[in-house]
Design a protein around this motif. Structure first.
Motif, PDB file in Angstrom:
ATOM      1  N   SER A   1     -17.643   2.879   2.236  1.00  0.00           N
ATOM      2  CA  SER A   1     -17.077   1.823   1.404  1.00  0.00           C
ATOM      3  C   SER A   1     -16.245   0.891   2.280  1.00  0.00           C
ATOM      4  CB  SER A   1     -16.222   2.408   0.284  1.00  0.00           C
ATOM      5  OG  SER A   1     -15.180   3.183   0.822  1.00  0.00           O
TER       6      SER A   1
ATOM      7  N   TRP B   1     -13.189  -2.013   2.313  1.00  0.00           N
ATOM      8  CA  TRP B   1     -12.009  -2.412   1.546  1.00  0.00           C
ATOM      9  C   TRP B   1     -11.281  -3.547   2.255  1.00  0.00           C
ATOM     10  CZ3 TRP B   1     -11.394   0.062  -3.037  1.00  0.00           C
ATOM     11  CH2 TRP B   1     -12.100   1.253  -3.196  1.00  0.00           C
TER      12      TRP B   1
ATOM     13  N   ARG C   1      -9.433  -5.376   7.037  1.00  0.00           N
ATOM     14  CA  ARG C   1     -10.538  -4.631   6.427  1.00  0.00           C
ATOM     15  C   ARG C   1     -10.570  -3.206   6.961  1.00  0.00           C
ATOM     16  NH1 ARG C   1     -16.973  -6.035   6.920  1.00  0.00           N
ATOM     17  NH2 ARG C   1     -17.640  -3.936   6.450  1.00  0.00           N
TER      18      ARG C   1
ATOM     19  N   LEU D   1      -5.245  -3.227  -1.920  1.00  0.00           N
ATOM     20  CA  LEU D   1      -6.569  -2.859  -1.426  1.00  0.00           C
ATOM     21  C   LEU D   1      -7.586  -3.286  -2.465  1.00  0.00           C
ATOM     22  CD1 LEU D   1      -5.897   0.769  -0.181  1.00  0.00           C
ATOM     23  CD2 LEU D   1      -6.097  -1.281   1.193  1.00  0.00           C
ATOM     24  N   GLN D   2      -8.699  -3.871  -1.982  1.00  0.00           N
ATOM     25  CA  GLN D   2      -9.732  -4.317  -2.904  1.00  0.00           C
ATOM     26  C   GLN D   2     -11.091  -3.944  -2.337  1.00  0.00           C
ATOM     27  OE1 GLN D   2      -9.411  -8.413  -4.009  1.00  0.00           O
ATOM     28  NE2 GLN D   2     -10.602  -8.056  -5.840  1.00  0.00           N
ATOM     29  N   LEU D   3     -11.919  -3.345  -3.203  1.00  0.00           N
ATOM     30  CA  LEU D   3     -13.273  -2.972  -2.823  1.00  0.00           C
ATOM     31  C   LEU D   3     -14.075  -4.238  -2.557  1.00  0.00           C
ATOM     32  CD1 LEU D   3     -15.266  -0.552  -2.578  1.00  0.00           C
ATOM     33  CD2 LEU D   3     -15.847  -0.949  -4.973  1.00  0.00           C
TER      34      LEU D   3
ATOM     35  N   LEU E   1      -6.790   5.243  -2.839  1.00  0.00           N
ATOM     36  CA  LEU E   1      -7.726   4.449  -3.628  1.00  0.00           C
ATOM     37  C   LEU E   1      -9.031   5.190  -3.870  1.00  0.00           C
ATOM     38  CD1 LEU E   1      -8.221   1.874  -5.116  1.00  0.00           C
ATOM     39  CD2 LEU E   1      -9.107   0.903  -3.018  1.00  0.00           C
TER      40      LEU E   1
ATOM     41  N   ILE F   1      -6.162   4.100   1.746  1.00  0.00           N
ATOM     42  CA  ILE F   1      -7.577   4.276   1.447  1.00  0.00           C
ATOM     43  C   ILE F   1      -7.818   5.600   0.739  1.00  0.00           C
ATOM     44  CG2 ILE F   1      -9.857   4.577   2.478  1.00  0.00           C
ATOM     45  CD1 ILE F   1      -8.794   1.704   2.370  1.00  0.00           C
TER      46      ILE F   1
ATOM     47  N   THR G   1      -9.277  -2.418  -7.460  1.00  0.00           N
ATOM     48  CA  THR G   1      -8.087  -3.005  -6.841  1.00  0.00           C
ATOM     49  C   THR G   1      -6.935  -2.031  -7.040  1.00  0.00           C
ATOM     50  OG1 THR G   1      -8.839  -5.240  -7.368  1.00  0.00           O
ATOM     51  CG2 THR G   1      -6.518  -4.982  -6.818  1.00  0.00           C
TER      52      THR G   1
END
Length: 168
Positions: free
Chosen positions: A98, A100, A46, A80-82, A9, A6, A67
């Motif tokens: 945020s 993720w 998550r 990892l994707q928002l 990212l 995290i 991503t």
């Protein structure tokens, strides 16, 4: 270990300001991630991350899609994707939350990555990024990588030793 992913990212959010070299470079210098306030796992897939960020520009910044794919020896380890867009008002310092989505492709390789980072051996770790958003009137679409973790961290004046504080 999830904290490391995290953190990496979130640092990449600053990369969304790199498309129009001159203006964007000046904007990027005015955008900072001050600190990570909390990383909260929400189940196994998550993470919610609270961070304090500063936007010293005259534009609202928004990250609509992000991503990050982490690779070891060119094999996917985690993605990892928002989940929801995040934005930062102009000329402000805000605490942002945020969310993720985390997909671990190879749990054993993820453990090996954590050990490599603890030992200062990040040569085989690379990151592939895809970011979309807006920096005021400028649309941002960035694809980077795969780039070595050390190069990615160097962009922000960090090194792998500093990431150890976020590892479990």
């Amino acid at each position: 270990m999830r904290k490391f992913w995290i953190i990496t990212l979130l640092i990449s959010v600053s990369l969304t300001l790199t498309s129009c070299r001159g203006k964007i470079e000046r904007m990027r210098q005015k955008v900072k991630i001050e600190q990570i306030d909390a990383v909260r796992p929400m189940g196994l897939t998550r993470l919610d991350v609270d961070l304090t960020a500063t936007n010293g520009t005259a534009h609202k910044l928004q990250l609509t899609s992000a991503t990050a794919i982490f690779l070891v020896h060119e094999a996917k380890v985690a993605t990892l994707q928002l989940i929801e867009p995040i934005s930062l008002p102009r000329r402000s310092t805000e605490q942002l939350t945020s969310s993720w989505s985390v997909k671990i492709h190879n749990p054993l390789a993820l453990l090996a990555v954590a050990q490599q980072l603890r030992n200062g051996e990040q040569d085989s770790i690379t990151i592939q990024l895809q970011l979309e958003g807006r920096g005021g009137p400028i649309p941002i679409n960035i694809e980077r990588g795969p780039m070595p973790l050390s190069e990615f961290l160097r962009i922000f004046g960090l090194d792998a030793n500093q990431l150890n504080q976020y590892l479990p």
